[in-house]
Design an enzyme around this catalytic site. Sequence first.
Site, mmCIF file in Angstrom:
data_model
loop_
_atom_site.group_PDB
_atom_site.id
_atom_site.type_symbol
_atom_site.label_atom_id
_atom_site.label_comp_id
_atom_site.label_asym_id
_atom_site.label_seq_id
_atom_site.Cartn_x
_atom_site.Cartn_y
_atom_site.Cartn_z
ATOM 1 N N LYS A 276 39.890 31.432 38.130
ATOM 2 C CA LYS A 276 41.126 31.980 37.559
ATOM 3 C C LYS A 276 41.277 31.504 36.119
ATOM 4 O O LYS A 276 40.765 30.448 35.759
ATOM 5 C CB LYS A 276 42.339 31.474 38.373
ATOM 6 C CG LYS A 276 42.517 32.114 39.725
ATOM 7 C CD LYS A 276 43.762 31.559 40.415
ATOM 8 C CE LYS A 276 43.946 32.152 41.804
ATOM 9 N NZ LYS A 276 44.209 33.593 41.834
ATOM 10 N N ARG A 350 42.086 35.967 52.664
ATOM 11 C CA ARG A 350 41.787 36.904 53.756
ATOM 12 C C ARG A 350 40.582 36.446 54.564
ATOM 13 O O ARG A 350 40.457 36.807 55.741
ATOM 14 C CB ARG A 350 41.563 38.309 53.182
ATOM 15 C CG ARG A 350 40.392 38.432 52.258
ATOM 16 C CD ARG A 350 40.464 39.662 51.380
ATOM 17 N NE ARG A 350 41.435 39.517 50.290
ATOM 18 C CZ ARG A 350 41.736 40.469 49.417
ATOM 19 N NH1 ARG A 350 41.158 41.636 49.474
ATOM 20 N NH2 ARG A 350 42.621 40.241 48.467
#
Length: 497
Positions: A276, A350
Amino acid sequence: MQIEVIAGSLNEVLCDTLIIFTGSEAEAPTGIARDIDNALQSQISRLLLDQPELGKFGEINVLHTLGLMPAKRVIIAGIGKDKDFDAEKLRALMGNAARAVVKYDSRIVATYVSHLPVEARQATQAVVEGLILGAYQFNEYKTEKKPVKKIEKLYLAIPHSAERESLQAIAYKAKIIAESVNFTRDLVNHPASAMTPSHMADYANAMAQQYGLEATIFAQTEIDKLKMHAFLAVAQGSAQPPKLIMLRYTGNTAASEYTALIGKGITFDSGGISLKPSEGMDEMKTDMAGGAAVLGAMRAIAQLKPKVNLLAIVPCAENMPSGTAIKPGDVISSMAGKSIEIVNTDAEGRLLLADALTYAKHLGANKLVDIATLTGACVVALGSVASGVISNHDGWCNKVLGAAAQSGEKMWRLPAYDEYKEQIKSPIADLKNSGGRPAGAITAGLFLAAFAGETPWAHIDIAGTATINKDSGYNPKGATGAGVRTLIQLAQDLAQP
Ligand code: BES
Ligand code: ZN
Ligand code: MN
């Protein structure tokens, strides 16, 4: 904090702060507030005549009583227009009042739950929750600790004693709920180095011991034995070992069904090799907010004891870049046996949720809810106002949305059309872990849906709602504890036949 519901006037109650409500329509205070106004020689009604804007929703003004009554000061809280007011607005208003209560170092607080545009039972719950949530502070890392300003006593007045006991019971439950939300907030507000998967497991264990929940913590070798390869793939880049937290609550021995509450426990999300940007990366210490919400809800449920059976599953890991980290392009396996192409290591939540869903079914859960700070796309869609919901089952989804509405939390279902599934098809594996930017919150949900299978499942994306960047209503800047109240309400709703 001790809470006492009392019948009659508040005029003789010895307290630091009295909270009264006024609307933008009311010309003069009514009911218990009128008695207070009388004791204060009509100062309140004269003030409101002169400055009607004090009745606007959210307004907080302080009046010092200067010896006219035992209460030291009166907070005038504006409820706005009756028709726009509801229990959740009252909760938020009490949050604003709570900050003034804390500012004036009030140990004893009094207010009333009658003569409001919300019925007394709902008002009692909202007032208690709003006050406890709004007074929340997180000072653990301040070396110059401000003196701890704790509210020790709250009086809630009603005109007649008939409802006293039932409201007292509601107040007691509301206190448990709000304190559990604050427990979740604490977990989320801690820095990542103090909230590693191991720390989180320790907090869960201690909480479970305190409230009598069955706790099981699995370490790496046990997770490995279960073949939770997708979960382990996320953890493999970190020096911190993963933990699988499981709590069991059996409130209905006559039934064998369990509902699973599953929470994302990424204790820090750097993005992994798909790193990120630095700006805002510090906020990724809150990426375990879903897991923390599940733990907070279980803390309350263990005390409220609804007649329902629940399994809490919180997979915890750090998502870090390193020589051992998963790489974009890797193909990994999962507990369900499905292969997954990793196109972006930042779509990590996920992966561990997929295995947690599989494991929940394996343990016999016949209904699933997961809660996660899953996608930036959900923040774009719904901001910090509402959480996004994706589900494979209308009935179950409505049950979750109903619990959210009842608890005052805003949740909005997103469509899960089959067409979106195209985006997560992989040329090399069964699925890929990112569907790209378009409809990112939905494709993340549909990825999970592939693992929920036929079991009724609802996914709650709290990426936008788990934290807030400025004080607002009952949410002080930082972690909000989003989802906790909904999960508690859901457990209580499931207990109703
Ligand atoms: N933890 C983030 C999602 C998030 C974003 C939470 C902002 C709170 C605030 C999640 O793991 C993530 O990085 N998601 C990616 C997915 C993408 C790579 C498909 C995202 O949303 O950008
Ligand atoms: Zn994440
Ligand atoms: Mn991520």
